[in-house]
Design an enzyme around this catalytic site. Structure first.
Site, PDB file in Angstrom:
ATOM      1  N   ASP A 156     -11.461  13.180 -41.794  1.00  0.00           N
ATOM      2  CA  ASP A 156     -10.716  12.114 -41.118  1.00  0.00           C
ATOM      3  C   ASP A 156     -11.421  10.775 -41.267  1.00  0.00           C
ATOM      4  O   ASP A 156     -12.568  10.708 -41.712  1.00  0.00           O
ATOM      5  CB  ASP A 156     -10.516  12.464 -39.634  1.00  0.00           C
ATOM      6  CG  ASP A 156     -11.774  13.035 -38.980  1.00  0.00           C
ATOM      7  OD1 ASP A 156     -12.881  12.787 -39.493  1.00  0.00           O
ATOM      8  OD2 ASP A 156     -11.641  13.725 -37.959  1.00  0.00           O
TER       9      ASP A 156
ATOM     10  N   GLU B  96      -5.271  16.252 -32.491  1.00  0.00           N
ATOM     11  CA  GLU B  96      -5.321  16.330 -31.034  1.00  0.00           C
ATOM     12  C   GLU B  96      -4.260  17.324 -30.540  1.00  0.00           C
ATOM     13  O   GLU B  96      -3.346  17.686 -31.291  1.00  0.00           O
ATOM     14  CB  GLU B  96      -5.033  14.934 -30.443  1.00  0.00           C
ATOM     15  CG  GLU B  96      -5.954  13.819 -30.953  1.00  0.00           C
ATOM     16  CD  GLU B  96      -7.381  13.893 -30.398  1.00  0.00           C
ATOM     17  OE1 GLU B  96      -7.820  14.973 -29.960  1.00  0.00           O
ATOM     18  OE2 GLU B  96      -8.075  12.853 -30.424  1.00  0.00           O
TER      19      GLU B  96
ATOM     20  N   ASN C  66     -11.454  18.736 -26.208  1.00  0.00           N
ATOM     21  CA  ASN C  66     -10.067  19.132 -25.953  1.00  0.00           C
ATOM     22  C   ASN C  66      -9.569  20.132 -26.995  1.00  0.00           C
ATOM     23  O   ASN C  66      -8.376  20.386 -27.087  1.00  0.00           O
ATOM     24  CB  ASN C  66      -9.162  17.892 -25.942  1.00  0.00           C
ATOM     25  CG  ASN C  66      -9.157  17.168 -27.287  1.00  0.00           C
ATOM     26  OD1 ASN C  66      -9.876  17.543 -28.219  1.00  0.00           O
ATOM     27  ND2 ASN C  66      -8.338  16.129 -27.397  1.00  0.00           N
TER      28      ASN C  66
ATOM     29  N   HIS D 167      -9.803  19.775 -30.306  1.00  0.00           N
ATOM     30  CA  HIS D 167      -9.307  19.223 -31.575  1.00  0.00           C
ATOM     31  C   HIS D 167     -10.189  19.659 -32.737  1.00  0.00           C
ATOM     32  O   HIS D 167     -11.369  19.968 -32.562  1.00  0.00           O
ATOM     33  CB  HIS D 167      -9.122  17.699 -31.513  1.00  0.00           C
ATOM     34  CG  HIS D 167     -10.365  16.874 -31.565  1.00  0.00           C
ATOM     35  ND1 HIS D 167     -10.412  15.577 -31.097  1.00  0.00           N
ATOM     36  CD2 HIS D 167     -11.627  17.120 -32.022  1.00  0.00           C
ATOM     37  CE1 HIS D 167     -11.617  15.084 -31.284  1.00  0.00           C
ATOM     38  NE2 HIS D 167     -12.375  15.990 -31.838  1.00  0.00           N
TER      39      HIS D 167
HETATM   40  P1  PGA Z   1     -19.204  16.075 -32.063  1.00  0.00           P
HETATM   41  O1  PGA Z   1     -17.658  15.933 -32.345  1.00  0.00           O
HETATM   42  O2  PGA Z   1     -19.772  16.899 -33.165  1.00  0.00           O
HETATM   43  O3  PGA Z   1     -19.734  14.662 -32.092  1.00  0.00           O
HETATM   44  O4  PGA Z   1     -19.362  16.725 -30.737  1.00  0.00           O
HETATM   45  C1  PGA Z   1     -16.940  17.054 -32.750  1.00  0.00           C
HETATM   46  C2  PGA Z   1     -15.479  16.727 -32.811  1.00  0.00           C
HETATM   47  O5  PGA Z   1     -14.997  15.871 -32.033  1.00  0.00           O
HETATM   48  O6  PGA Z   1     -14.778  17.330 -33.616  1.00  0.00           O
END
Ligand code: PGA
Length: 240
Positions: free
Chosen positions: A67, A143, A136, A138
């Site tokens: 992304d 999302e 959440n 994702h």
């Molecule tokens: P993080 O993010 O590794 O910074 O916890 C993971 C994500 O949001 O997919």
């Protein structure tokens, strides 16, 4: 899903980094699916140390990142292009032309998403996809939604994502939208490894593994993939 709980982020980074290195030793022109955020950092550190030890080369590999933020200059320190350059690409022998990103500043976003998806297919698909998980549930920036997305598309970031990532922008306004690979595209990877560490991920991890398969928890789609390994630390595994 195979679940592996290890004692620390460092141990997870070694285990996951070794899987990427083993793939590259077997298939030098492998297609790697990469992720940003805090979770992959120990993995990238380990890949860099294996490269510096002369064990592995990235020279023929292609990479696709999951992304990229919209409306953030590619050269901004928090763009995912900059992140990958700083955390991995500048420290190994990868050919910059083989590192592929969605362009979050594209004039025609739909066309940009089709270009990206077609290039993945053209190069034979992702061999090994690295994922983190949002609080959440994702994956990438998919999302919670009514349906599982397929190809890449533009997404509005959820409030919990804005909250989790705003610290990186140090008071600057953070982007509210991003382009992301869809859940369907992520599931087309031949093999998937996910890293989840820390107590803040425990609820999402439990729902992903033990809950129903629902687009309201996008990571639960991994239940349908034949070759997924989830690497957890004890805090992320604490509700299982
Ligand atoms: P993080 O993010 O590794 O910074 O916890 C993971 C994500 O949001 O997919």
């Amino acid at each position: 899903m195979k679940i592996i709980t290890l004692n620390s982020e460092i141990e997870i980074g070694k285990a996951v980094g070794d899987r990427f290195c083993a793939l590259l030793q077997k298939k030098s022109a492998a297609v790697l699916g990469l992720a940003t955020g805090a979770s992959p950092l120990p993995t990238y550190q380990h890949m860099i140390s294996r490269f510096k030890a002369g064990d592995v080369s990235f020279a023929k590999a292609h990479t696709f990142n999951l992304d990229e933020y919209c409306d953030l200059p590619a050269a901004h320190s928090q763009s995912y292009r900059s992140f990958m350059h700083a955390q991995l690409f500048s420290q190994v022998d990868i050919n910059p032309e083989n590192t592929h990103f969605l362009d979050g500043n594209a004039a025609n976003e739909a066309l940009e998403c089709s270009r990206f998806d077609a290039l993945i297919e053209h190069l034979g698909g992702v061999d090994l996809q690295l994922l983190g998980i949002g609080r959440n549930g994702h994956i990438g920036f998919n999302e919670p939604a009514e349906t599982f997305s397929q190809g890449s598309y533009k997404v509005k970031l959820a409030p919990s994502t804005l909250e989790a990532n705003s610290g990186y922008f140090e008071g600057e306004h953070m982007p509210t939208h991003a382009l992301t690979m869809g859940v369907g595209a992520i599931l087309r990877a031949k093999e998937i490894v996910m890293v989840a560490t820390g107590a803040a991920k425990a609820e999402a991890v439990k729902a992903m593994i033990q809950g129903e398969n629902t687009p309201q928890l996008p990571a639960s789609a991994l239940q349908n993939h034949p070759n997924v390994t989830i690497y957890l630390d004890p805090a992320a595994a604490s509700l299982l």
